[in-house]
Write an enzyme that holds these catalytic residues in place. Structure first.
Site, PDB file in Angstrom:
ATOM      1  N   ARG A   1      10.407  -1.626  -5.206  1.00  0.00           N
ATOM      2  CA  ARG A   1       9.163  -1.587  -5.999  1.00  0.00           C
ATOM      3  C   ARG A   1       9.122  -0.256  -6.751  1.00  0.00           C
ATOM      4  NH1 ARG A   1       3.584  -3.270  -3.335  1.00  0.00           N
ATOM      5  NH2 ARG A   1       3.165  -3.990  -5.450  1.00  0.00           N
TER       6      ARG A   1
ATOM      7  N   GLN B   1      -5.887  -8.757  -2.582  1.00  0.00           N
ATOM      8  CA  GLN B   1      -5.858  -7.773  -1.494  1.00  0.00           C
ATOM      9  C   GLN B   1      -7.261  -7.379  -1.050  1.00  0.00           C
ATOM     10  OE1 GLN B   1      -3.935  -7.640  -4.222  1.00  0.00           O
ATOM     11  NE2 GLN B   1      -1.979  -6.638  -3.865  1.00  0.00           N
TER      12      GLN B   1
ATOM     13  N   GLY C   1       0.870  -1.180   0.000  1.00  0.00           N
ATOM     14  CA  GLY C   1       0.000   0.000   0.000  1.00  0.00           C
ATOM     15  C   GLY C   1       0.905   1.228   0.000  1.00  0.00           C
ATOM     16  N   ALA C   2       0.645   2.132  -0.931  1.00  0.00           N
ATOM     17  CA  ALA C   2       1.588   3.230  -1.172  1.00  0.00           C
ATOM     18  C   ALA C   2       1.966   4.020   0.097  1.00  0.00           C
ATOM     19  CB  ALA C   2       1.027   4.144  -2.253  1.00  0.00           C
TER      20      ALA C   2
ATOM     21  N   ASN D   1      -2.934   2.606 -10.195  1.00  0.00           N
ATOM     22  CA  ASN D   1      -3.399   1.911  -8.989  1.00  0.00           C
ATOM     23  C   ASN D   1      -3.418   0.415  -9.312  1.00  0.00           C
ATOM     24  OD1 ASN D   1      -4.389   2.036  -6.226  1.00  0.00           O
ATOM     25  ND2 ASN D   1      -6.361   1.363  -7.043  1.00  0.00           N
ATOM     26  N   LYS D   2      -3.782  -0.379  -8.356  1.00  0.00           N
ATOM     27  CA  LYS D   2      -3.769  -1.840  -8.491  1.00  0.00           C
ATOM     28  C   LYS D   2      -4.398  -2.310  -9.801  1.00  0.00           C
ATOM     29  CE  LYS D   2      -2.188  -4.227  -6.545  1.00  0.00           C
ATOM     30  NZ  LYS D   2      -0.849  -4.737  -6.949  1.00  0.00           N
TER      31      LYS D   2
ATOM     32  N   ASP E   1      -1.395   4.790  -6.451  1.00  0.00           N
ATOM     33  CA  ASP E   1       0.039   4.605  -6.202  1.00  0.00           C
ATOM     34  C   ASP E   1       0.878   5.735  -6.791  1.00  0.00           C
ATOM     35  OD1 ASP E   1      -1.179   1.700  -6.152  1.00  0.00           O
ATOM     36  OD2 ASP E   1       0.682   1.701  -5.000  1.00  0.00           O
TER      37      ASP E   1
HETATM   38  O1  MRU Z   1       0.545  -4.043  -4.644  1.00  0.00           O
HETATM   39  P1  MRU Z   1      -0.092  -3.302  -3.510  1.00  0.00           P
HETATM   40  O2  MRU Z   1      -0.941  -4.165  -2.657  1.00  0.00           O
HETATM   41  O3  MRU Z   1       0.917  -2.507  -2.731  1.00  0.00           O
HETATM   42  O4  MRU Z   1      -1.050  -2.261  -4.233  1.00  0.00           O
HETATM   43  C1  MRU Z   1      -1.769  -1.366  -3.442  1.00  0.00           C
HETATM   44  C2  MRU Z   1      -2.675  -0.474  -4.192  1.00  0.00           C
HETATM   45  O5  MRU Z   1      -2.750  -0.484  -5.403  1.00  0.00           O
HETATM   46  C3  MRU Z   1      -3.428   0.529  -3.376  1.00  0.00           C
HETATM   47  O6  MRU Z   1      -4.673   0.797  -3.937  1.00  0.00           O
HETATM   48  C4  MRU Z   1      -2.618   1.834  -3.309  1.00  0.00           C
HETATM   49  O7  MRU Z   1      -1.300   1.567  -2.917  1.00  0.00           O
HETATM   50  C5  MRU Z   1      -3.219   2.822  -2.394  1.00  0.00           C
HETATM   51  S1  MRU Z   1      -3.094   2.348  -0.707  1.00  0.00           S
HETATM   52  C6  MRU Z   1      -3.807   3.561   0.229  1.00  0.00           C
END
Ligand code: MRU
Length: 343
Positions: free
Chosen positions: A91, A198, A49-50, A249-250, A239
């Site tokens: 990452r 997730q 999560g960012a 984003n994801k 992100d």
């Molecule tokens: O690969 P992840 O689980 O780190 O991806 C997370 C996301 O895409 C979230 O939507 C994003 O980081 C925002 S978290 C507040």
């Protein structure tokens, strides 16, 4: 909403995190102290999560700095920069990682004429401040998002932009937590979020644990769900947001946005200002992480669910075009199109 996502234990010089790869079955805490452990925790998504990655990176740089044996700033800074670059390579997509590392780097340089113990104190304060600011930002994002929502709304979210992805409240979930406290009676729908689940493992877990009305569905059910009239608004995290509003984003987020546009459902991106990267003109310039094929073919399954050696396309993020976004909700306010986050 206080799930122990990331905490600094200064007395033991460790970062304590909840291992997100084990949820929801097991609540296992990890105590990490070396730069390799920090790198791996980010890479393996034990912390993810960012905003949470940004907070983690702040603490990580402080603890790395504590281990450096140097008599002068130049040798201290050489070792510090090596650790910073190594962590930054863990990452690529979430800008919060390089943003937090950049903040820690600036603090080190700003104190270069002081003795090393003073530099360490300044780094510790900065890392704690990053976490405090994140918590405050998330709460403010929630308040701002709540102005766009009505009691009884059906809300859809993708991936986990919740308390597990931040210091507290989450970004996309902040209005859900605040609304829940205030009796808004939201009906929340979580996309399971293939391939790493997730939404199922983390969002459904944390919102249901908080006592909210949560329903889980597979990603490919989004159109059917929207067609059923159950969704009044979509709230997702981010992100990295480019200057023109294009948002990484994801993976799967852009499909949700395209579908929401078809059904005339508002699509809101929630994130702190630290996730906006004005140095990136548009989404085509955002680096997209590609992950291990196993995540698609065999992870979570008792046996592989694809032929051995099959080619796999596994980008961890996609970019939602700015034209699909109804508003970007930050701690400083709600931004409407046309978006322009120039320097
Ligand atoms: O690969 P992840 O689980 O780190 O991806 C997370 C996301 O895409 C979230 O939507 C994003 O980081 C925002 S978290 C507040």
């Amino acid at each position: 909403m206080d799930l122990g996502t990331v905490a600094l234990s200064d007395s033991t010089k460790e970062i304590v995190i909840i291992d997100q790869t084990k949820l929801p079955g097991e609540k296992r805490m990890l105590r990490l102290s070396s730069v390799e452990e920090f790198y791996n925790a980010i890479k393996r998504l034990e912390v993810r999560g960012a905003p949470a990655i940004g907070v983690f990176a702040g603490f990580a740089m402080y603890l790395c700095a504590c281990k450096i044996e140097a008599d002068d700033f130049d040798s201290f800074y050489a070792a510090f920069s090596k650790d910073r670059d190594y962590l930054e390579s863990s990452r690529p997509t979430a800008v919060n990682l390089s943003w937090a590392l950049g903040r820690m780097d600036r603090v080190a340089k700003d104190h270069k004429d002081e003795p090393i113990p003073s530099i360490l104190e300044a780094l510790k304060s900065e890392s704690i401040l990053i976490q405090k600011e994140d918590e405050e930002a998330c709460k403010a994002i929630g308040e701002n998002a709540l102005t766009l929502l009505k009691p009884g709304f059906g809300l859809l979210t993708h991936c986990n932009a919740g308390a597990l992805a931040t210091s507290k409240y989450g970004t996309a979930t902040a209005a859900m937590y605040l609304g829940h406290e205030r009796g808004y009676d939201f009906h929340i729908y979580c996309d399971e979020t293939r391939p790493l689940l997730q939404g199922a493992r983390l969002t459904a877990y944390e919102l249901a644990s908080a006592g909210m009305d949560v329903t889980l569905e597979c990603d490919n059910m989004v159109s059917a769900l929207m067609a059923s009239g159950k969704i009044d608004a979509v709230l997702v995290g981010c992100d990295r947001v480019a200057a023109n509003g294009d948002t990484a984003n994801k993976i799967g987020t852009s499909v949700v946005a395209l579908t929401a546009k078809h059904y005339g459902i508002p699509f809101y991106v929630c994130g702190p200002m630290s996730t906006i990267d004005p140095s990136v003109k548009d989404g085509s310039m955002i680096p997209i992480e590609e992950r291990d094929p196993d995540e698609v073919t065999s992870m979570w399954y008792e046996r592989p669910m694809a032929p051995a050696g099959i080619k796999v396309f596994n980008p961890a993020f996609d970019v939602t075009d700015h034209s699909l976004i109804s508003a970007i909700i930050t701690e400083t306010g709600v931004f409407y199109p046309p978006f322009s986050f120039g320097n």
